[in-house]
Design a protein around this motif. Structure first.
Motif, PDB file in Angstrom:
ATOM      1  N   PHE A  76       7.062   3.118   6.106  1.00  0.00           N
ATOM      2  CA  PHE A  76       6.364   3.204   4.870  1.00  0.00           C
ATOM      3  C   PHE A  76       7.392   2.801   3.696  1.00  0.00           C
ATOM      4  CE2 PHE A  76       2.434   5.123   6.154  1.00  0.00           C
ATOM      5  CZ  PHE A  76       2.597   5.907   7.151  1.00  0.00           C
ATOM      6  N   SER A  90      -3.128   8.056   9.399  1.00  0.00           N
ATOM      7  CA  SER A  90      -2.701   6.523   9.343  1.00  0.00           C
ATOM      8  C   SER A  90      -2.416   6.016   8.073  1.00  0.00           C
ATOM      9  CB  SER A  90      -3.766   5.591  10.177  1.00  0.00           C
ATOM     10  OG  SER A  90      -3.830   6.336  11.614  1.00  0.00           O
ATOM     11  N   GLN A  91      -2.510   6.904   7.096  1.00  0.00           N
ATOM     12  CA  GLN A  91      -2.371   6.267   5.729  1.00  0.00           C
ATOM     13  C   GLN A  91      -0.756   6.943   5.440  1.00  0.00           C
ATOM     14  OE1 GLN A  91      -5.416   7.155   2.852  1.00  0.00           O
ATOM     15  NE2 GLN A  91      -6.995   6.856   4.529  1.00  0.00           N
ATOM     16  N   GLY A  92      -0.450   6.278   4.168  1.00  0.00           N
ATOM     17  CA  GLY A  92       0.888   6.636   3.544  1.00  0.00           C
ATOM     18  C   GLY A  92       0.531   7.882   2.808  1.00  0.00           C
ATOM     19  N   PRO A  93       1.648   8.808   2.945  1.00  0.00           N
ATOM     20  CA  PRO A  93       1.673  10.076   2.156  1.00  0.00           C
ATOM     21  C   PRO A  93       1.069   9.789   0.669  1.00  0.00           C
ATOM     22  CG  PRO A  93       3.526   9.956   3.257  1.00  0.00           C
ATOM     23  CD  PRO A  93       3.068   8.703   3.278  1.00  0.00           C
ATOM     24  N   GLN A 142       8.713   6.882  10.090  1.00  0.00           N
ATOM     25  CA  GLN A 142       7.896   8.182  10.688  1.00  0.00           C
ATOM     26  C   GLN A 142       7.869   7.700  12.082  1.00  0.00           C
ATOM     27  OE1 GLN A 142       3.700   8.721   9.241  1.00  0.00           O
ATOM     28  NE2 GLN A 142       4.315  10.853   9.556  1.00  0.00           N
ATOM     29  N   PRO A 146       0.802   1.470   2.636  1.00  0.00           N
ATOM     30  CA  PRO A 146      -0.208   1.785   3.860  1.00  0.00           C
ATOM     31  C   PRO A 146       0.673   1.900   5.452  1.00  0.00           C
ATOM     32  CG  PRO A 146      -0.480  -0.378   3.259  1.00  0.00           C
ATOM     33  CD  PRO A 146       0.413   0.120   2.377  1.00  0.00           C
ATOM     34  N   ARG A 156       3.303  -0.581  11.195  1.00  0.00           N
ATOM     35  CA  ARG A 156       3.542   0.056  12.647  1.00  0.00           C
ATOM     36  C   ARG A 156       4.262  -0.793  13.614  1.00  0.00           C
ATOM     37  NH1 ARG A 156       1.800   4.200  15.641  1.00  0.00           N
ATOM     38  NH2 ARG A 156       0.130   4.728  13.939  1.00  0.00           N
TER      39      ARG A 156
END
Lengths: 114, 111
Positions: free
Chosen positions: A90, B41-44, A37, A107, A110
């Motif tokens: 992710f 800020s979390q995963g989908p 992302q 989670p 980054r």
């Protein structure tokens, strides 16, 4: 009872370094993924592994190398890091059942390249 | 995979229903409609999916038009925790497994 976990959560490093991100799932799933992302919040698939076998490689630079030691783990190794690699990465997993394609996401990690 | 079009942002009041539209006019007969959301800020997170019938689960309802060219995700009683980006995705049920995310709809639930 974390389903999909990633380490580290944050990673700050300099250009040219090599780094790895680890992913583990305890759901017994056969398929695992890496998504990226970017700063504009677009989520794009990078890789997918099924039972340790690569099934998707979305024209990612070969500086990125996924490694799956077993079906519960899919690690992402990045060589010669560049500024443009800064993003949130992710990991996800899903069962192989034809009609159950829900993906479970971790989670995120980054990554900041300076 | 078919392209989807969603509004950039929406808002609704807490406790009211949130109706999120999605256009997928080029959807083909073997493509499913999926909804995911991403809280900051979390995963989908998976919400729901369907082919042509309306679907309901503990999180939401999915209404697909008869011609399948559009759908609506309904959160019946939105809470502040439903504030998130909602992604509508159409894809075939094949061995590629991949999800192609668009830009989604940013839903803000107001107190």
């Amino acid at each position: 009872d974390t389903a999909v976990s990633q380490t580290p959560k944050y990673l700050v490093t300099q250009m040219g370094n090599d780094k790895s991100i680890k992913c583990e799932q305890n759901l017994g799933h056969d398929t695992m993924y890496w998504y990226k992302q970017d700063s504009k919040k677009f989520l794009k698939i990078m890789f997918s592994y099924n039972n340790k076998e690569l099934i998707i490689n979305e024209t990612v630079p070969n500086r990125f190398s996924p490694k799956s030691p077993d079906k519960a783990h899919l690690n992402l190794h990045i060589n010669s890091l560049e500024l443009g690699d800064s993003a949130v990465y992710f990991c996800a997993s899903s069962p192989r059942d034809l009609f159950d394609y829900e993906q479970y996401f971790g989670p995120g990690t980054r990554l900041t390249v300076t | 995979d078919a392209k989807t079009t969603q509004p950039t942002s929406m808002d609704c009041a807490e406790g009211r229903a949130a109706n999120l539209p999605c256009n997928h006019s080029t959807i083909s007969g073997n493509e499913y409609v999926y909804w995911y959301r991403q809280i900051h800020s979390q995963g989908p997170q998976y919400i729901i999916h369907g082919l042509k019938n309306n679907e309901t689960n503990e999180m939401a309802s999915l209404i697909i038009t008869e011609d399948r060219k559009s759908s609506t995700l309904i959160l019946p009683h939105a809470t502040l925790r439903d504030t998130a980006v909602y992604y509508c995705i159409v894809r075939v049920m094949d061995s590629s497994y991949k999800l192609i995310f668009g830009s989604g709809t940013r839903l803000l639930v107001r107190p």
